[in-house]
Write a protein that holds these residues in place. Structure first.
Motif, PDB file in Angstrom:
ATOM      1  N   LEU A  39      11.141   3.620  10.353  1.00 26.76           N
ATOM      2  CA  LEU A  39      11.804   3.183   9.132  1.00 26.76           C
ATOM      3  C   LEU A  39      11.845   1.676   8.964  1.00 26.76           C
ATOM      4  O   LEU A  39      11.973   1.195   7.827  1.00 26.76           O
ATOM      5  CB  LEU A  39      13.245   3.725   9.111  1.00 26.76           C
ATOM      6  CG  LEU A  39      13.395   5.243   9.098  1.00 26.76           C
ATOM      7  CD1 LEU A  39      14.867   5.633   9.085  1.00 26.76           C
ATOM      8  CD2 LEU A  39      12.686   5.853   7.897  1.00 26.76           C
ATOM      9  N   SER A  40      11.781   0.923  10.058  1.00 27.03           N
ATOM     10  CA  SER A  40      11.917  -0.528   9.925  1.00 27.03           C
ATOM     11  C   SER A  40      10.841  -1.151   9.043  1.00 27.03           C
ATOM     12  O   SER A  40      11.152  -2.075   8.265  1.00 27.03           O
ATOM     13  CB  SER A  40      11.924  -1.175  11.314  1.00 27.03           C
ATOM     14  OG  SER A  40      10.736  -0.875  12.019  1.00 27.03           O
ATOM     15  N   PRO A  41       9.556  -0.716   9.077  1.00 27.10           N
ATOM     16  CA  PRO A  41       8.584  -1.319   8.140  1.00 27.10           C
ATOM     17  C   PRO A  41       8.960  -1.124   6.686  1.00 27.10           C
ATOM     18  O   PRO A  41       8.766  -2.033   5.862  1.00 27.10           O
ATOM     19  CB  PRO A  41       7.266  -0.609   8.490  1.00 27.10           C
ATOM     20  CG  PRO A  41       7.441  -0.161   9.898  1.00 27.10           C
ATOM     21  CD  PRO A  41       8.877   0.198  10.020  1.00 27.10           C
ATOM     22  N   LEU A  43      12.019  -0.801   5.550  1.00 24.28           N
ATOM     23  CA  LEU A  43      13.165  -1.661   5.263  1.00 24.28           C
ATOM     24  C   LEU A  43      12.729  -3.100   5.024  1.00 24.28           C
ATOM     25  O   LEU A  43      13.317  -3.805   4.206  1.00 24.28           O
ATOM     26  CB  LEU A  43      14.167  -1.599   6.420  1.00 24.28           C
ATOM     27  CG  LEU A  43      14.861  -0.253   6.635  1.00 24.28           C
ATOM     28  CD1 LEU A  43      15.772  -0.321   7.860  1.00 24.28           C
ATOM     29  CD2 LEU A  43      15.670   0.146   5.405  1.00 24.28           C
ATOM     30  N   TYR A  44      11.690  -3.536   5.737  1.00 26.10           N
ATOM     31  CA  TYR A  44      11.207  -4.900   5.561  1.00 26.10           C
ATOM     32  C   TYR A  44      10.601  -5.118   4.176  1.00 26.10           C
ATOM     33  O   TYR A  44      10.737  -6.207   3.605  1.00 26.10           O
ATOM     34  CB  TYR A  44      10.170  -5.234   6.634  1.00 26.10           C
ATOM     35  CG  TYR A  44      10.733  -5.275   8.037  1.00 26.10           C
ATOM     36  CD1 TYR A  44      12.046  -5.683   8.263  1.00 26.10           C
ATOM     37  CD2 TYR A  44       9.965  -4.896   9.134  1.00 26.10           C
ATOM     38  CE1 TYR A  44      12.574  -5.706   9.538  1.00 26.10           C
ATOM     39  CE2 TYR A  44      10.481  -4.919  10.415  1.00 26.10           C
ATOM     40  CZ  TYR A  44      11.798  -5.331  10.608  1.00 26.10           C
ATOM     41  OH  TYR A  44      12.313  -5.364  11.870  1.00 26.10           O
ATOM     42  N   ILE A  45       9.918  -4.111   3.649  1.00 21.06           N
ATOM     43  CA  ILE A  45       9.268  -4.269   2.343  1.00 21.06           C
ATOM     44  C   ILE A  45      10.138  -3.752   1.196  1.00 21.06           C
ATOM     45  O   ILE A  45       9.754  -3.884   0.035  1.00 21.06           O
ATOM     46  CB  ILE A  45       7.904  -3.542   2.311  1.00 21.06           C
ATOM     47  CG1 ILE A  45       8.095  -2.026   2.476  1.00 21.06           C
ATOM     48  CG2 ILE A  45       6.975  -4.095   3.380  1.00 21.06           C
ATOM     49  CD1 ILE A  45       6.815  -1.235   2.353  1.00 21.06           C
ATOM     50  N   SER A  46      11.297  -3.187   1.500  1.00 22.01           N
ATOM     51  CA  SER A  46      12.149  -2.637   0.452  1.00 22.01           C
ATOM     52  C   SER A  46      12.650  -3.682  -0.533  1.00 22.01           C
ATOM     53  O   SER A  46      12.819  -3.358  -1.718  1.00 22.01           O
ATOM     54  CB  SER A  46      13.324  -1.887   1.073  1.00 22.01           C
ATOM     55  OG  SER A  46      14.111  -2.761   1.871  1.00 22.01           O
TER      56      SER A  46
END
Length: 328
Positions: A39-41, A43-46
């Motif tokens: 999920l972190s990728p 969240l970074y591009i959200s």
């Protein structure tokens, strides 16, 4: 002297949790780690998608809603009209005139712009003195305000006392009516667009050229290829992804041209006969000139569909040409 016996008290031992609890804690920790990796990728591009939803997607959907209603500046939303605004716009000669002008200016600006940007990037990639100065210099026109560029070139392309007409008459040629003739006005506006964006695209191609492995050029040199042959057979084919990217972005930007065409005359309608009125200028006329935002939104959505279809239409030919160059 009394001797007291010291009783050694062992330190309290920590009670270990039961095995099933430790297994559950370890499983939960592994699950959190898995969630973090997956999920972190996103969240970074959200933030980009959230910003796009607010500033891009919502206005697009709201414009579609406005295009289906009678809508004016003072009264706001009126009656539901369905596709009536689209039908009205599609039968207007001004709309098709704007479509033709937009594609004409787009072709006159985008095609020379890409070719010259590749040539400038090849020169900047060579061993030049003060390379940083020249690379920064080609980006200067991009930071100039488009309105300032339009006003300057409007005087350069003046029909009576413009610099370009002075040069033409100096060599014995007739002056060109840059504002009266349709094709001449398209060339003038395309020149403004090329002046602003050529250096920007040249830096994109320069970055792509510097990413090409140098041993490829060394192998071509050993095979006896000259500088021109290396450029045509090595550099250009390996720029295929960059060429496709620049062509698509140039198409999207070229079909939305407004500033340069808007300030090319005092009236702002694209000439006395609308000889250089673009689609964005026609949207401005309908929305702020005639105060009919329903019809202006309909033209905006038609322009959106044209912008979506046009990059897809030129993507396949561009890719095929690049593939043929790579095979050669």
């Amino acid at each position: 002297m009394a001797v007291t016996d010291r009783v050694h008290t062992p330190p309290p031992t920590r009670q270990r949790p039961p095995r099933d609890r430790r297994v559950k804690r370890l499983a939960f920790s592994r699950k959190v780690s898995t969630w973090d990796v997956k999920l972190s990728p996103y969240l970074y591009i959200s933030p980009f998608f959230l910003l796009f939803a607010v500033t891009g997607l919502f206005p697009l959907l709201y414009t579609a809603w406005v295009s289906l209603h009678e809508w004016n500046l003072i009264g706001g939303q009126g009656d539901f009209t369905g596709l009536e605004n689209f039908r009205f716009v599609l039968v207007q000669p001004f709309f098709w005139n704007a479509v033709g002008n937009t594609f004409s200016i787009f072709l006159l600006s985008s095609v020379p712009q890409v070719v010259l940007a590749i040539a400038i990037a090849a020169v900047l990639d060579a061993n030049l003195r003060a390379r940083t100065f020249w690379r920064m210099g080609v980006l200067v026109p991009f930071v100039v305000a488009p309105v300032a560029v339009g006003l300057i070139f409007n005087n350069l392309f003046a029909d009576q006392a413009g610099l370009f007409n002075e040069l033409l008459t100096g060599v014995g040629l007739d002056p060109v009516r840059w504002h009266a003739d349709s094709f001449a006005s398209h060339i003038a506006i395309a020149t403004m667009v090329n002046f602003r964006w050529m250096g920007y695209n040249a830096l994109i191609f320069l970055a792509a050229m510097q990413a090409i492995p140098r041993d490829v050029y060394e192998a071509a040199t050993i095979d006896g290829a000259g500088r021109l042959r290396q450029f045509l057979s090595v550099t250009v084919p390996m720029l295929r992804p960059t060429v496709i990217f620049v062509v698509i972005t140039a198409t999207i930007g070229g079909l939305q041209i407004f500033d340069e065409a808007r300030v090319f005359d005092q009236g702002g309608l694209g000439g006395a006969d609308r000889q250089w009125q673009t689609l964005t200028m026609y949207i401005w006329e309908l929305g702020w000139g005639q105060r009919n935002f329903g019809r202006a939104s309909a033209v905006a959505w038609l322009l959106f569909l044209i912008i979506v279809v046009s990059p897809l239409a030129n993507f396949l030919p561009t890719r095929r040409i690049a593939d043929q160059g790579g095979r050669r």
